[in-house]
Every structure is written in C-alpha cells, then in structure tokens.
Design an enzyme around this catalytic site. Structure first.
Site, PDB file in Angstrom:
ATOM      1  N   HIS A 173       2.377  -0.421   7.582  1.00 57.01           N
ATOM      2  CA  HIS A 173       1.748   0.897   7.436  1.00 57.01           C
ATOM      3  C   HIS A 173       0.274   0.803   7.790  1.00 57.01           C
ATOM      4  O   HIS A 173      -0.379  -0.200   7.517  1.00 57.01           O
ATOM      5  CB  HIS A 173       1.940   1.468   6.032  1.00 57.01           C
ATOM      6  CG  HIS A 173       1.644   0.503   4.920  1.00 57.01           C
ATOM      7  ND1 HIS A 173       2.528  -0.489   4.548  1.00 57.01           N
ATOM      8  CD2 HIS A 173       0.564   0.377   4.109  1.00 57.01           C
ATOM      9  CE1 HIS A 173       2.008  -1.182   3.552  1.00 57.01           C
ATOM     10  NE2 HIS A 173       0.811  -0.692   3.268  1.00 57.01           N
ATOM     11  N   ILE A 218       0.430   7.636  -2.687  1.00 58.79           N
ATOM     12  CA  ILE A 218       0.667   8.127  -4.050  1.00 58.79           C
ATOM     13  C   ILE A 218      -0.520   7.818  -4.965  1.00 58.79           C
ATOM     14  O   ILE A 218      -0.717   8.490  -5.982  1.00 58.79           O
ATOM     15  CB  ILE A 218       1.981   7.500  -4.611  1.00 58.79           C
ATOM     16  CG1 ILE A 218       2.576   8.366  -5.697  1.00 58.79           C
ATOM     17  CG2 ILE A 218       1.776   6.066  -5.068  1.00 58.79           C
ATOM     18  CD1 ILE A 218       4.009   7.990  -6.061  1.00 58.79           C
TER      19      ILE A 218
HETATM   20  P1  5GP Z   1      -0.470  -2.073   0.817  1.00 57.92           P
HETATM   21  O1  5GP Z   1      -1.210  -2.700  -0.342  1.00 57.92           O
HETATM   22  O2  5GP Z   1       0.903  -2.646   0.983  1.00 57.92           O
HETATM   23  O3  5GP Z   1      -1.271  -2.053   2.086  1.00 57.92           O
HETATM   24  O4  5GP Z   1      -0.352  -0.549   0.456  1.00 57.92           O
HETATM   25  C1  5GP Z   1       0.750   0.026  -0.148  1.00 57.92           C
HETATM   26  C2  5GP Z   1       0.355   1.433  -0.514  1.00 57.92           C
HETATM   27  O5  5GP Z   1       1.534   2.174  -0.759  1.00 57.92           O
HETATM   28  C3  5GP Z   1      -0.516   1.528  -1.776  1.00 57.92           C
HETATM   29  O6  5GP Z   1      -1.749   2.146  -1.413  1.00 57.92           O
HETATM   30  C4  5GP Z   1       0.320   2.380  -2.721  1.00 57.92           C
HETATM   31  O7  5GP Z   1      -0.472   3.299  -3.462  1.00 57.92           O
HETATM   32  C5  5GP Z   1       1.290   3.089  -1.792  1.00 57.92           C
HETATM   33  N1  5GP Z   1       2.590   3.386  -2.373  1.00 57.92           N
HETATM   34  C6  5GP Z   1       3.385   2.517  -3.072  1.00 57.92           C
HETATM   35  N2  5GP Z   1       4.525   3.132  -3.439  1.00 57.92           N
HETATM   36  C7  5GP Z   1       4.461   4.403  -2.968  1.00 57.92           C
HETATM   37  C8  5GP Z   1       5.342   5.525  -3.047  1.00 57.92           C
HETATM   38  O8  5GP Z   1       6.434   5.486  -3.612  1.00 57.92           O
HETATM   39  N3  5GP Z   1       4.927   6.671  -2.435  1.00 57.92           N
HETATM   40  C9  5GP Z   1       3.724   6.764  -1.794  1.00 57.92           C
HETATM   41  N4  5GP Z   1       3.422   7.945  -1.244  1.00 57.92           N
HETATM   42  N5  5GP Z   1       2.873   5.727  -1.702  1.00 57.92           N
HETATM   43  C10 5GP Z   1       3.222   4.558  -2.284  1.00 57.92           C
END
Ligand code: 5GP
Ligand code: ZN
Length: 116
Positions: free
Chosen positions: A100, A32
């Site tokens: 992820h 997002i």
């Molecule tokens: P992390 O920091 O946990 O590796 O990455 C989480 C990612 O999830 C971030 O890049 C953030 O932009 C993305 N993200 C968080 N909430 C959502 C959402 O509701 N939808 C989408 N498509 N991405 C999300």
C-alpha cells in the site's frame, strides 16, 4: 487474491472501508487510524505482499498507482502537496502485508525522520 488478507477483503468489499477510488486494478480508501487530516492508501487489487516482492510484471500497476496518487490527493484537498510512504517488510515497519502507498497531508507535516 489472498483469502485471509485484510486489504484483499477491503478491495473485494467484504470488509467495509471509506472508499476514495476504484478501478479494475487499484482500490483506494481512507486509513482507519489517520495520522493527519487526510490519510488514504492506494493498493493494487492483486495480492502483492510488499515492495520487496515487486517484479517487472508489477511495473504497470505500480506506475498506475503513482500517477493516480497526485490526482486523488488534489481531489482530497492536498493541492499544496502530500507525503508518500511505502513501508516494506518487517524491516520497514510494515504492519499489513499487502502493498500500500500511504498518502498523508493537511495540517502540519513534520520532517519525516527525526534527527537527534
Ligand atoms: P503499514 O504500517 O502496514 O504501512 O500500514 C498499515 C495501515 O493500515 C495503518 O496505517 C493502519 O491504520 C491501516 N489499517 C489497518 N487495518 C485497517 C482496516 O481494517 N481498515 C483501514 N481502512 N485501514 C486499516
Ligand atoms: Zn492482499
């Protein structure tokens, strides 16, 4: 499945996302808040919080995701390559606790770690 996990909800279609790919084990969707022209994530449909919790029983789905990543990246225009990021746990800067794999590419990809 976890009731209140945002990525479980995305995989179930309860929260909308820009879907890239889906099969019985894996869901793939655009981030997002992209950090590059192409930025999508692969997640397992099972709720695995992070790589810290990965065990032998997860080997098949994790392998499947890694093999799928370059195929989808090429379909998204990243024939020249891409960055793969997996943030694991609070110590790894993880924000959403459903494992992820980030696939990031296009434009200028800087060195991963800034050396001072
Ligand atoms: P992390 O920091 O946990 O590796 O990455 C989480 C990612 O999830 C971030 O890049 C953030 O932009 C993305 N993200 C968080 N909430 C959502 C959402 O509701 N939808 C989408 N498509 N991405 C999300
Ligand atoms: Zn989840």
């Amino acid at each position: 499945m976890s009731e209140d996990c945002i990525f479980c909800k995305i995989a179930r279609g309860e929260i909308p996302s820009k879907k890239v790919y889906e099969d019985e084990d894996v869901f793939v969707f655009h981030d997002i808040n992209p950090v590059a022209p192409v930025h999508f994530m692969l997640i397992p449909k099972i709720h695995l919080p992070s790589l810290l919790e990965a065990e032998e029983c997860h080997a098949a789905v994790l392998g499947k995701m890694l093999v799928l990543a370059p195929k989808l990246a090429k379909e998204q225009g990243l024939e020249k390559g891409f960055r793969t990021v997996i943030n694991s746990g609070k110590g790894g800067g993880q924000e959403v606790f459903h494992l992820h794999i980030h696939i990031i590419g296009g434009g200028n990809i800087p060195p991963m770690v800034k050396r001072t």
